[in-house]
Design a protein around this motif. Structure first.
Motif, PDB file in Angstrom:
ATOM      1  N   LEU A 181       0.834  -1.230  -0.008  1.00 45.96           N
ATOM      2  CA  LEU A 181       0.031   0.228  -0.141  1.00 45.96           C
ATOM      3  C   LEU A 181       0.866   1.161  -0.025  1.00 45.96           C
ATOM      4  CD1 LEU A 181      -2.586  -0.986   2.771  1.00 45.96           C
ATOM      5  CD2 LEU A 181      -2.405  -1.671   0.323  1.00 45.96           C
ATOM      6  N   ASN A 182       2.317   1.111  -0.219  1.00 47.96           N
ATOM      7  CA  ASN A 182       2.913   2.353  -0.215  1.00 47.96           C
ATOM      8  C   ASN A 182       4.009   2.297  -1.227  1.00 47.96           C
ATOM      9  OD1 ASN A 182       4.547   0.285   0.759  1.00 47.96           O
ATOM     10  ND2 ASN A 182       5.539   1.277   2.530  1.00 47.96           N
ATOM     11  N   HIS A 183       3.476   1.908  -2.310  1.00 53.44           N
ATOM     12  CA  HIS A 183       4.445   2.062  -3.637  1.00 53.44           C
ATOM     13  C   HIS A 183       4.402   3.344  -4.327  1.00 53.44           C
ATOM     14  CE1 HIS A 183       5.671  -2.378  -4.324  1.00 53.44           C
ATOM     15  NE2 HIS A 183       4.640  -2.471  -3.267  1.00 53.44           N
ATOM     16  N   PRO A 184       5.478   4.083  -4.457  1.00 57.95           N
ATOM     17  CA  PRO A 184       5.680   5.417  -4.742  1.00 57.95           C
ATOM     18  C   PRO A 184       5.650   5.187  -6.405  1.00 57.95           C
ATOM     19  CG  PRO A 184       7.872   4.789  -4.213  1.00 57.95           C
ATOM     20  CD  PRO A 184       6.877   3.487  -3.737  1.00 57.95           C
ATOM     21  N   VAL A 185       4.788   5.965  -7.216  1.00 62.19           N
ATOM     22  CA  VAL A 185       4.818   6.081  -8.438  1.00 62.19           C
ATOM     23  C   VAL A 185       5.051   7.474  -8.875  1.00 62.19           C
ATOM     24  CG1 VAL A 185       3.319   3.967  -8.885  1.00 62.19           C
ATOM     25  CG2 VAL A 185       2.529   6.396  -8.876  1.00 62.19           C
ATOM     26  N   GLN A 186       5.881   7.845 -10.072  1.00 61.89           N
ATOM     27  CA  GLN A 186       5.983   9.148 -10.501  1.00 61.89           C
ATOM     28  C   GLN A 186       5.405   9.469 -11.755  1.00 61.89           C
ATOM     29  OE1 GLN A 186      10.196  10.444 -10.845  1.00 61.89           O
ATOM     30  NE2 GLN A 186       9.631  12.161 -10.289  1.00 61.89           N
ATOM     31  N   ALA A 187       4.679  10.519 -11.909  1.00 62.04           N
ATOM     32  CA  ALA A 187       3.948  10.970 -13.186  1.00 62.04           C
ATOM     33  C   ALA A 187       4.882  11.506 -14.347  1.00 62.04           C
ATOM     34  CB  ALA A 187       2.876  11.854 -12.915  1.00 62.04           C
ATOM     35  N   VAL A 188       4.802  10.948 -15.385  1.00 60.19           N
ATOM     36  CA  VAL A 188       5.470  11.514 -16.510  1.00 60.19           C
ATOM     37  C   VAL A 188       4.647  12.613 -17.447  1.00 60.19           C
ATOM     38  CG1 VAL A 188       6.799  11.039 -18.652  1.00 60.19           C
ATOM     39  CG2 VAL A 188       6.625   9.361 -16.729  1.00 60.19           C
ATOM     40  N   PRO A 189       5.084  13.848 -17.648  1.00 53.23           N
ATOM     41  CA  PRO A 189       6.454  14.471 -17.637  1.00 53.23           C
ATOM     42  C   PRO A 189       6.371  15.114 -16.221  1.00 53.23           C
ATOM     43  CG  PRO A 189       5.223  15.674 -18.968  1.00 53.23           C
ATOM     44  CD  PRO A 189       4.317  14.719 -18.467  1.00 53.23           C
ATOM     45  N   PRO A 245       1.966   2.750 -30.218  1.00 51.78           N
ATOM     46  CA  PRO A 245       1.835   3.911 -30.272  1.00 51.78           C
ATOM     47  C   PRO A 245       1.301   4.458 -28.479  1.00 51.78           C
ATOM     48  CG  PRO A 245      -0.453   2.653 -30.578  1.00 51.78           C
ATOM     49  CD  PRO A 245       0.781   1.923 -30.899  1.00 51.78           C
ATOM     50  N   LEU A 246       1.814   3.439 -27.725  1.00 52.31           N
ATOM     51  CA  LEU A 246       1.476   3.817 -26.215  1.00 52.31           C
ATOM     52  C   LEU A 246       2.467   4.510 -25.830  1.00 52.31           C
ATOM     53  CD1 LEU A 246       1.167  -0.158 -25.583  1.00 52.31           C
ATOM     54  CD2 LEU A 246      -0.652   1.769 -25.180  1.00 52.31           C
ATOM     55  N   GLN A 247       2.281   5.500 -24.863  1.00 50.97           N
ATOM     56  CA  GLN A 247       3.319   6.422 -23.900  1.00 50.97           C
ATOM     57  C   GLN A 247       2.950   6.139 -22.762  1.00 50.97           C
ATOM     58  OE1 GLN A 247       2.559  10.471 -25.299  1.00 50.97           O
ATOM     59  NE2 GLN A 247       3.294  10.186 -27.361  1.00 50.97           N
ATOM     60  N   VAL A 248       4.311   6.039 -21.889  1.00 49.96           N
ATOM     61  CA  VAL A 248       4.138   5.984 -20.465  1.00 49.96           C
ATOM     62  C   VAL A 248       3.748   7.027 -19.692  1.00 49.96           C
ATOM     63  CG1 VAL A 248       5.667   5.451 -18.408  1.00 49.96           C
ATOM     64  CG2 VAL A 248       6.163   4.164 -20.677  1.00 49.96           C
ATOM     65  N   THR A 249       3.023   6.828 -18.591  1.00 48.97           N
ATOM     66  CA  THR A 249       2.295   8.044 -17.879  1.00 48.97           C
ATOM     67  C   THR A 249       2.763   7.922 -16.639  1.00 48.97           C
ATOM     68  OG1 THR A 249       0.557   6.709 -17.457  1.00 48.97           O
ATOM     69  CG2 THR A 249       0.276   8.453 -19.330  1.00 48.97           C
ATOM     70  N   TYR A 250       3.280   6.867 -16.053  1.00 50.33           N
ATOM     71  CA  TYR A 250       3.610   6.742 -14.723  1.00 50.33           C
ATOM     72  C   TYR A 250       4.697   5.436 -14.573  1.00 50.33           C
ATOM     73  CZ  TYR A 250      -0.725   9.076 -13.070  1.00 50.33           C
ATOM     74  OH  TYR A 250      -1.664   9.949 -12.884  1.00 50.33           O
ATOM     75  N   THR A 251       5.750   5.863 -13.628  1.00 48.14           N
ATOM     76  CA  THR A 251       6.816   4.468 -13.641  1.00 48.14           C
ATOM     77  C   THR A 251       6.589   4.610 -12.001  1.00 48.14           C
ATOM     78  OG1 THR A 251       8.413   6.334 -13.412  1.00 48.14           O
ATOM     79  CG2 THR A 251       8.135   5.342 -15.506  1.00 48.14           C
ATOM     80  N   GLU A 252       7.213   3.390 -11.534  1.00 48.92           N
ATOM     81  CA  GLU A 252       7.245   2.870 -10.101  1.00 48.92           C
ATOM     82  C   GLU A 252       8.561   3.535  -9.791  1.00 48.92           C
ATOM     83  OE1 GLU A 252       5.600   0.645  -7.931  1.00 48.92           O
ATOM     84  OE2 GLU A 252       7.512   0.727  -6.525  1.00 48.92           O
ATOM     85  N   LEU A 253       8.721   4.245  -8.595  1.00 52.49           N
ATOM     86  CA  LEU A 253       9.992   4.684  -8.198  1.00 52.49           C
ATOM     87  C   LEU A 253      11.035   3.605  -7.472  1.00 52.49           C
ATOM     88  CD1 LEU A 253       9.254   8.208  -6.857  1.00 52.49           C
ATOM     89  CD2 LEU A 253      10.497   7.673  -8.798  1.00 52.49           C
ATOM     90  N   ASN A 254      10.432   2.519  -6.985  1.00 53.34           N
ATOM     91  CA  ASN A 254      11.249   1.483  -6.443  1.00 53.34           C
ATOM     92  C   ASN A 254      12.026   0.645  -7.515  1.00 53.34           C
ATOM     93  OD1 ASN A 254      10.314   2.072  -3.924  1.00 53.34           O
ATOM     94  ND2 ASN A 254       8.813   0.763  -3.944  1.00 53.34           N
ATOM     95  N   ASP A 255      11.521   0.426  -8.627  1.00 49.87           N
ATOM     96  CA  ASP A 255      12.484  -0.528  -9.594  1.00 49.87           C
ATOM     97  C   ASP A 255      12.128   0.109 -11.169  1.00 49.87           C
ATOM     98  OD1 ASP A 255       9.710  -3.187  -9.673  1.00 49.87           O
ATOM     99  OD2 ASP A 255       9.552  -1.167 -10.258  1.00 49.87           O
ATOM    100  N   GLY A 256      11.538   1.440 -11.233  1.00 54.47           N
ATOM    101  CA  GLY A 256      11.509   1.551 -12.689  1.00 54.47           C
ATOM    102  C   GLY A 256      10.327   1.101 -13.493  1.00 54.47           C
ATOM    103  N   SER A 257       9.611   0.105 -13.029  1.00 52.62           N
ATOM    104  CA  SER A 257       8.662  -0.510 -14.091  1.00 52.62           C
ATOM    105  C   SER A 257       7.581   0.492 -14.450  1.00 52.62           C
ATOM    106  CB  SER A 257       8.172  -1.631 -13.201  1.00 52.62           C
ATOM    107  OG  SER A 257       7.600  -1.280 -11.724  1.00 52.62           O
ATOM    108  N   ILE A 258       6.735   0.047 -15.369  1.00 54.15           N
ATOM    109  CA  ILE A 258       5.635   1.018 -16.046  1.00 54.15           C
ATOM    110  C   ILE A 258       4.464   0.854 -14.998  1.00 54.15           C
ATOM    111  CG2 ILE A 258       4.201   1.115 -17.707  1.00 54.15           C
ATOM    112  CD1 ILE A 258       6.297   0.636 -19.916  1.00 54.15           C
ATOM    113  N   GLU A 259       3.914   2.051 -14.768  1.00 56.60           N
ATOM    114  CA  GLU A 259       2.636   1.961 -13.833  1.00 56.60           C
ATOM    115  C   GLU A 259       1.499   2.841 -14.528  1.00 56.60           C
ATOM    116  OE1 GLU A 259       2.068   0.606 -11.085  1.00 56.60           O
ATOM    117  OE2 GLU A 259       3.965  -0.400 -10.675  1.00 56.60           O
ATOM    118  N   GLY A 260       1.751   3.034 -15.765  1.00 54.30           N
ATOM    119  CA  GLY A 260       0.625   3.939 -16.522  1.00 54.30           C
ATOM    120  C   GLY A 260       0.972   4.244 -17.906  1.00 54.30           C
TER     121      GLY A 260
END
Ligand code: GLN
Length: 356
Positions: A266-274, A298-313
């Motif tokens: 419940l405490n996974h930090p995600v960062q919004a792009v850009p 055509p997909l674009q990344v909107t969020y990434t996980e700050l712990n491991d850089g995985s795609i979150e959106g």
């Protein structure tokens, strides 16, 4: 009564039987780091046939509140705890967690050093496990002999015509109740349909938008539904949560991979792009979209996980398509990602104006 937790690699712990004392469990062993929300976690259909280890050492202390179940049935195979509270000190509690587990025929084990189990999974990865009342002698044979659970899909359709706008059809891959509640709370009409329905059936409801829900298992096993998703994306504003996010990615040519031990907490930090804005999110997934696979889509990344850089959106810029790997509906977990629902409704309203 003793219970044994045995992993495919032979590692074993033993403890005290809780829940349905005589039942065995078999499936993938994962750990959840949430400090609260054990009832929402246990009733989340995405945990189908998984054994859930709770890293928080005391589980059950605020009992069971019948209003917070995320589904009627429990798909998890078993729970593993350090200490099971035999009290339930909360005004909303109607029974103890032990009674709830017994009523849902879910076995469990207490007295386990769940930190030790978790470090093992972090070091060697999630793996198959057995929960038994006797020591295991033939893991493969015993693992195969224990029945797996099936998702309990709900009949067509769930949700009554209310005249509310917008009208959203949810494709139910194992939907959490909180997703429906988040849309209803924003004034939407919500119709939930089994994920097996055709594009034509969905069109008969004349939806203003489509949401693909969360759900269990490997997204690669849902290839049969990808053509329907692609057609839905070309016709309606489309959103996806967790499994729904993965299926949208796959429908547009991306692929997924398995994380070493998943994200369950419940405490996974995600960062919004850009923008770079950071949110704490609730997450529950073992697979993720492969970043290398979206290069030719055509997909674009909107969020990434700050712990491991995985795609979150992800999003499709020229179509009203947006999806998140995390759980904006929370339940359990932080509510700060709920703006996802507002953005989805806004995209539906923009589409309606553009088509007016
Ligand atoms: N909560 C979910 O929808 C999980 C998605 C998928 N089953 C995974 O484990 O990655």
């Amino acid at each position: 009564m003793q219970k044994f937790l045995t992993l495919a690699d032979g590692t074993q712990w033993f403890g005290t039987a809780i829940g349905d004392r005589h039942r065995a469990g078999a499936g993938q062993l994962i750990f959840n780091t949430g400090m609260s929300g054990y009832q929402e976690t246990i009733t989340d259909p995405s945990y189908l046939n998984q054994l859930i280890t709770f890293t928080y050492p005391l589980i059950g202390n605020y009992g069971i509140d019948p209003t917070v179940d995320q589904a009627k049935a429990v798909g998890a195979q078993a729970i593993i705890v350090h200490e099971l509270a035999d009290f339930s000190d909360h005004y909303g509690s109607r029974e103890t967690l032990d009674h709830f587990l017994i009523a849902h025929h879910v076995p469990g084990i207490a007295g386990i050093d769940t930190r030790d189990v978790t470090s093992h999974l972090r070091k060697f990865g999630s793996q198959a496990a057995l929960l038994t009342s006797q020591p295991v002698h033939d893991f493969q044979a015993e693992y195969a002999a224990i029945p797996r659970k099936q998702l309990t899909t709900r009949p067509l359709p769930v949700g009554l015509p209310t005249g509310q706008q917008p009208k959203i059809v949810i494709m139910d891959f194992g939907e959490k109740q909180a997703i429906e509640d988040a849309l209803l709370a924003r004034g939407c009409q919500v119709i939930s349909v089994p994920a097996t329905v055709t594009f034509k059936t969905i069109a008969t409801y004349q939806p203003d938008g489509i949401l693909l829900s969360n759900g269990p298992g490997d997204p690669q096993t849902y290839h049969h539904v990808l053509p329907t998703i692609k057609r839905l994306a070309a016709t309606y504003p489309l959103a996806g949560i967790c499994l729904g996010h993965q299926l949208i990615a796959c429908a547009f040519g991306a692929t997924t991979y398995q994380l070493p031990f998943g994200h369950h907490g419940l405490n996974h930090p995600v960062q919004a792009v850009p923008s770079g804005a950071v949110m704490m999110t609730a997450q529950n997934h073992d697979f993720a979209v492969d970043p290398a696979s979206i290069a030719n889509t055509p997909l674009q990344v909107t969020y990434t996980e700050l712990n491991d850089g995985s795609i979150e959106g992800l999003t499709l810029p020229h179509q009203k398509v947006q999806s998140v790997q995390f759980h904006p509906e929370a339940h359990p977990g932080p509510q700060e990602a709920s703006q996802f629902f507002d953005q989805f409704i806004q995209s539906i309203q923009q589409e309606a104006i553009a088509n007016a």
